[in-house]
Design a protein around this motif. Sequence first.
Motif, PDB file in Angstrom:
ATOM      1  N   ASP A   1       0.818  -1.214   0.000  1.00 27.26           N
ATOM      2  CA  ASP A   1       0.000   0.000   0.000  1.00 27.26           C
ATOM      3  C   ASP A   1       0.850   1.262   0.000  1.00 27.26           C
ATOM      4  O   ASP A   1       0.502   2.277   0.615  1.00 27.26           O
ATOM      5  N   VAL A   2       1.972   1.213  -0.677  1.00 32.59           N
ATOM      6  CA  VAL A   2       2.820   2.387  -0.906  1.00 32.59           C
ATOM      7  C   VAL A   2       2.756   2.730  -2.391  1.00 32.59           C
ATOM      8  O   VAL A   2       2.808   1.836  -3.245  1.00 32.59           O
ATOM      9  N   VAL A   3       2.619   4.005  -2.690  1.00 32.63           N
ATOM     10  CA  VAL A   3       2.489   4.473  -4.069  1.00 32.63           C
ATOM     11  C   VAL A   3       3.718   5.314  -4.402  1.00 32.63           C
ATOM     12  O   VAL A   3       3.994   6.318  -3.736  1.00 32.63           O
ATOM     13  N   GLY A   4       4.467   4.893  -5.403  1.00 34.07           N
ATOM     14  CA  GLY A   4       5.552   5.701  -5.935  1.00 34.07           C
ATOM     15  C   GLY A   4       5.029   6.553  -7.076  1.00 34.07           C
ATOM     16  O   GLY A   4       4.377   6.049  -7.995  1.00 34.07           O
ATOM     17  N   ILE A   5       5.288   7.841  -7.034  1.00 37.94           N
ATOM     18  CA  ILE A   5       4.711   8.783  -8.001  1.00 37.94           C
ATOM     19  C   ILE A   5       5.820   9.592  -8.641  1.00 37.94           C
ATOM     20  O   ILE A   5       6.647  10.186  -7.949  1.00 37.94           O
ATOM     21  N   GLN A   6       5.826   9.589  -9.957  1.00 34.46           N
ATOM     22  CA  GLN A   6       6.693  10.489 -10.723  1.00 34.46           C
ATOM     23  C   GLN A   6       5.880  11.727 -11.090  1.00 34.46           C
ATOM     24  O   GLN A   6       4.829  11.612 -11.723  1.00 34.46           O
ATOM     25  N   ILE A   7       6.353  12.894 -10.685  1.00 35.13           N
ATOM     26  CA  ILE A   7       5.609  14.145 -10.849  1.00 35.13           C
ATOM     27  C   ILE A   7       6.428  15.096 -11.711  1.00 35.13           C
ATOM     28  O   ILE A   7       7.630  15.274 -11.473  1.00 35.13           O
ATOM     29  N   ALA A   8       5.774  15.679 -12.678  1.00 37.88           N
ATOM     30  CA  ALA A   8       6.376  16.740 -13.499  1.00 37.88           C
ATOM     31  C   ALA A   8       5.386  17.905 -13.529  1.00 37.88           C
ATOM     32  O   ALA A   8       4.297  17.795 -14.099  1.00 37.88           O
ATOM     33  N   LEU A   9       5.753  19.015 -12.886  1.00 41.17           N
ATOM     34  CA  LEU A   9       4.891  20.198 -12.769  1.00 41.17           C
ATOM     35  C   LEU A   9       5.526  21.356 -13.520  1.00 41.17           C
ATOM     36  O   LEU A   9       6.725  21.604 -13.393  1.00 41.17           O
ATOM     37  N   GLU A  10       4.703  22.055 -14.294  1.00 41.55           N
ATOM     38  CA  GLU A  10       5.200  23.213 -15.057  1.00 41.55           C
ATOM     39  C   GLU A  10       4.129  24.289 -15.071  1.00 41.55           C
ATOM     40  O   GLU A  10       2.944  24.013 -15.331  1.00 41.55           O
ATOM     41  N   VAL A  11       4.549  25.521 -14.786  1.00 42.63           N
ATOM     42  CA  VAL A  11       3.681  26.699 -14.856  1.00 42.63           C
ATOM     43  C   VAL A  11       4.349  27.688 -15.792  1.00 42.63           C
ATOM     44  O   VAL A  11       5.512  28.060 -15.591  1.00 42.63           O
ATOM     45  N   SER A  12       3.632  28.117 -16.815  1.00 43.44           N
ATOM     46  CA  SER A  12       4.234  28.976 -17.838  1.00 43.44           C
ATOM     47  C   SER A  12       3.215  30.007 -18.307  1.00 43.44           C
ATOM     48  O   SER A  12       1.998  29.832 -18.148  1.00 43.44           O
ATOM     49  N   ASN A  13       3.755  31.098 -18.868  1.00 46.16           N
ATOM     50  CA  ASN A  13       2.922  32.098 -19.538  1.00 46.16           C
ATOM     51  C   ASN A  13       3.694  32.619 -20.730  1.00 46.16           C
ATOM     52  O   ASN A  13       4.926  32.624 -20.734  1.00 46.16           O
ATOM     53  N   ALA A  14       2.954  33.048 -21.747  1.00 44.48           N
ATOM     54  CA  ALA A  14       3.556  33.489 -23.013  1.00 44.48           C
ATOM     55  C   ALA A  14       3.276  34.965 -23.232  1.00 44.48           C
ATOM     56  O   ALA A  14       2.170  35.449 -22.970  1.00 44.48           O
ATOM     57  N   THR A  15       4.304  35.666 -23.725  1.00 45.50           N
ATOM     58  CA  THR A  15       4.183  37.094 -24.039  1.00 45.50           C
ATOM     59  C   THR A  15       4.636  37.315 -25.477  1.00 45.50           C
ATOM     60  O   THR A  15       5.813  37.071 -25.794  1.00 45.50           O
TER      61      THR A  15
END
Length: 619
Positions: A465-479
Motif C-alpha cells: 500500500d505504498v504508491v511511488g509517483i513520478q511528478i512533473a509540474l510546469e507553470v508557464s505564460n507566453a508574451t
Amino acid sequence: MKPADYRPALHVQALLLALALAALGGCANDLSQGISLIDEGSYEAGLAQLEAAAAKDPRDPSVQIALATQKARVITMLLTQADNALTLGDQVAAYAIFQRVLRLESTNTRAQQGMRKIEQMQYIADFLRQGQAALRRGDLVGAETQVRAILELDPLHPGARKLRDDVGQIRARTDTMDPQLRGRLQRLVTLEFRDANLGIIFEVLSQTAGLNFILDKDIRPDLKATIFVRDVSIADAVELITQQNQLHQRIINDNTIIIYPDSPQKLKEYQELVMRSFYLTNIGADAALNMIKTLLKTRDIFVDERLNTLTMRDTPDVVRMVEKLLFSQDQPDPEVVLEIEIMEVSQQRILDLGLQWPNTFGVVNAEGGAITVLDQLRGIDSGRITLSPSPQLRINEQDNDINTLASPVIRVRNKEQARIHIGQRVPIISATSVPSTQGPVITESITYLDVGLKLEVQPTIYLNDVVGIQIALEVSNATPLEATRQGTIPVQVDTRNAVTTLSLKNGETQLLAGLVRNDHGVTGNQIPGIGDVPGLGRLFGSRKDTIGKSELVLSITPRIVRNLPYQSPGDMEFATGTESHMRSRPVTLNEEQPRAPVEPLELPDPVDLAPAVSEARPL
C-alpha cells in the motif's frame, strides 16, 4: 434490550431530572431545551445544549448528573437502533449509527465491535461474489481460494459452505479417477526388489492391491527394475517404477491400469486429452498464449481475440497447471485516486511617485507645422516652442493579490501516465518567404503552444500500500514580441517547472513548495544631476517601482482504490513434474504417524515370462 425494557428506567431518570431542574435555577432553561431536543430525536444538538450548560457551571453536580444520564440514554437508544438495523439487514444504516455512537463516546466497546462485524460481513460478501463469479467462468482454483478466505473469517458461513460443495461436485465430475480405485492406490506397501523382472513386480502389486496391471506388447519381457521403498502408497510406487523405466500408465477402469512405453507413438495412442476454454478478464489472450507456450510447452491452443478467450487441448495435468497459472496472473491492474491541490499566490505592488518633467523641446513655424527651412526660425516666441511630454505629478500606488487554486481528482491505473492542463493554447504565427518570378510569396502557418499549468503524474502501486509517483509540474505564460520582417511573431515563454519522484503511503499527503519567483523592476524619468539628489529627486523626476512575488504549492494525496490481492505462497507455487513428463501431483512419501507395520514383500521364485502375449498381457 427492547425499547419497552427501559421505560421504567426512563421514568426514574425523568424524576431525577425534575429534581435537578428544581435545584438548578438559572440553568433550568438550558437543560430543558437540551432534553426536549433529545426527545425529538436531535441527539447531538440536545447533548451539545447540555454540555454548554455544564460548561457554564462545572461545579454543580446536578448539571453533571443530568449530562451523564442523558448521554447514557442517547447511547442506549442509538445502539438499539443499530441492532434493529442489523436485524433487518440494513448494514449501511447500522454502520452510520455506530459511527454516531463513537462520536459521542469514542471508547464504546459495543459500537467498535459492531463496526468490525459489519466490515467483516462486507469482506465476506465481497469474497463470496468473487468466488461465485470464478465458479461461473470455470475458475475452480479461484473459487476455492475465495472459499478458504471466507471460512477463515466465518467457519460456519452457509454461502461459503455451499460454494465449497459446488466446487467439490464439479471436481468430482471432472476427476478421471474412480473413488474405489483411489482408495486402492492409497494403500501402503514396502517393496524390496533388486534386478527383478518387471512383470513379477507388477504381479506382486496386483495381488496386494487387487488391481489388474496390463503391460503393452512393446514392453520388453526381460525388462528389470530395482526398487527399495518402505511405507509408500501403491500409486507412488507405480509412478516410481514407470519413471525409472521410461514407462507411462493409463487408468482404464476402476480396477485396471495399463502400462506402456514412453514414446511419441504410444503417447498418441494411450494418453487421453481434454479440451478447456478459459475466459480471460484482465490479461490479454495473446500474452497468456505466449506465457503458456513458454512455460508449459503446451500442444494445441487457440486464441479468440473477439471474446478474449483461450481454448486448449492437452492432458488433464497440463490443463490444471494452466488453470492455476492463469489464476495467479489474470489479476486486475491496481488503481489509485490522486487528490491534487495546486495553489499559486501572486502579489504585485506598484509605486509610481514624482514629477514628470518635459525631456523634449521643439520649435514649430508660424502656422504650427514643422520647420523645413532656416528662415522659419525668425521670430521665435513662447507660442512656437513645444514641450514633450507635458509636466505631470504622478501619485499612484497599486496592490494586486491573486490566488489561483485548482483541485483536480484523477483516477489512474498502475504505471499509466495522467496529464492535466489548465491554461490556454497560444497561437504562434510563422511566415515563410519563397522567391518566384512574380516576386516573393509569403505563406503563414500557425502552431499552438500550451501555456498555463501542466501536471504529469505516473504512479506505481506496491503490495504494501505504498504508491511511488513520478511528478512533473510546469507553470508557464507566453508574451508575444514584435513581429520580424518576415512576419513571424516570436513569443517569450516564462516557465517554472519541477520534476521529482516520491513514495507515499495510502492516504498520506505531501506538499511540494518552494517554487518562488521575485521580480523587482524600477523605471525612472528625471532631470539629470538634480534628480539624483537624495530627498529632492522626487521633485525633479518620477520613479516607478514594480515589486512582484509569486509562489507555487502542490499538494498530492494518493488513495488506493484497488490493489493486487494477497496470494499465499501455496497458491503461487504448484508442482509441474519433470522436463519430459509434466504432472500436477508430485510423488510424495506418506509420513503419517503412527501406522500399522507393513510386512515387506519378498521376491518369489523366478517365473519364466519369455512367451509374450501378442497384444498385451494381463497379470
